[in-house]
Design an enzyme around this catalytic site. Structure first.
Site, PDB file in Angstrom:
ATOM      1  N   HIS A  23      40.794  28.438 -17.043  1.00  0.00           N
ATOM      2  CA  HIS A  23      40.498  27.662 -17.986  1.00  0.00           C
ATOM      3  C   HIS A  23      38.964  27.458 -18.383  1.00  0.00           C
ATOM      4  O   HIS A  23      38.312  27.803 -17.328  1.00  0.00           O
ATOM      5  CB  HIS A  23      40.919  26.237 -17.741  1.00  0.00           C
ATOM      6  N   GLU A  96      46.666  23.309 -11.026  1.00  0.00           N
ATOM      7  CA  GLU A  96      45.891  23.593  -9.743  1.00  0.00           C
ATOM      8  C   GLU A  96      46.664  22.691  -8.586  1.00  0.00           C
ATOM      9  O   GLU A  96      47.495  21.983  -8.662  1.00  0.00           O
ATOM     10  CB  GLU A  96      44.533  22.667 -10.191  1.00  0.00           C
TER      11      GLU A  96
END
Length: 225
Positions: A23, A96
């Site tokens: 990201h 994550e």
């Protein structure tokens, strides 16, 4: 790090080409603050990085786009898929690693509060999990199961996956044959383009860390640990 792949090389019908992308930057990336599953937005630089991905990939075939459901990944994926008419498929398994009680803390705060745990995290101890978080072994298993499922779903196609630094580390290690423990050796740059191929039941490394489209705007994941 890049090996200059032939981007338009033919793709076998029993393999999948994967573009795996971290990201765009967040304020917490800059602050060295643990994000984990907390839903932190892109900062202004991260939004620019996300917008740069569309033009960078404009001349490449792309059949599907997947992303972690956390907004920093989702918004990066939306910036990349804009103009292609492709939906972004959100998958929580691409998140994550869960850092439990350490989420929201600065790295220095974690090190001061739990020096032994911080040392085990930096050493990539497979059996270590922060309080309330995932062990590294469980995280690796989650990531590889999710990405393998996507790759098998799209045999013969090109798929982009927008995710997080820790996920990219898992994928790099699996594709390059590096051990799942110990210091990392690959850059995990915000919004860089990393290329893998799924074939013969496993991931293969094609190239890593293409960042020319970022014009020096990429920030590496915290430390080489």
């Amino acid at each position: 790090m890049t090996d200059g792949p032939a981007k338009q090389a033919s793709l076998a019908p029993d393999s999948t080409r994967l573009l795996v992308i971290r990201h765009g930057e967040t304020a917490w990336n800059r602050e060295r603050r643990w994000q984990g599953h907390l839903d932190i937005d892109l900062n202004a630089r991260g939004a620019v990085q996300a917008a740069s991905l569309g033009p960078a990939l404009a001349h490449e075939p792309l059949d599907a786009v997947y992303a972690s459901d956390l907004q920093r990944a989702r918004k990066t994926a939306e910036g990349m898929s804009h103009g292609r008419g492709l939906p972004v498929h959100l998958d929580p398994a691409l998140r994550e690693r869960a850092f439990g009680a350490f989420e929201g803390m600065l790295h220095g705060e974690v090190e001061a509060a739990d020096p032994a745990g911080y040392a085990r995290w930096r050493a990539h101890d497979l059996d270590y999990g922060p309080p309330g978080g995932e062990t590294l072994a469980d995280f690796h298993r989650r990531v590889l199961d999710a990405v393998t499922a996507i790759a098998r779903r799209h045999l013969g196609q090109v798929v982009a996956i927008v995710t997080h630094g820790g996920v990219l580390d898992c994928l790099y290690r699996a594709a390059s044959g590096a051990p799942m423990h110990g210091p990392r050796t690959a850059d995990l740059l915000n919004a860089a383009i990393n290329r893998l191929e799924y074939a013969g039941g496993r991931l293969h490394l094609v190239s890593w860390g293409e960042a020319e489209h970022l014009a020096g705007l990429a920030l590496d994941e915290i430390d080489r640990a």
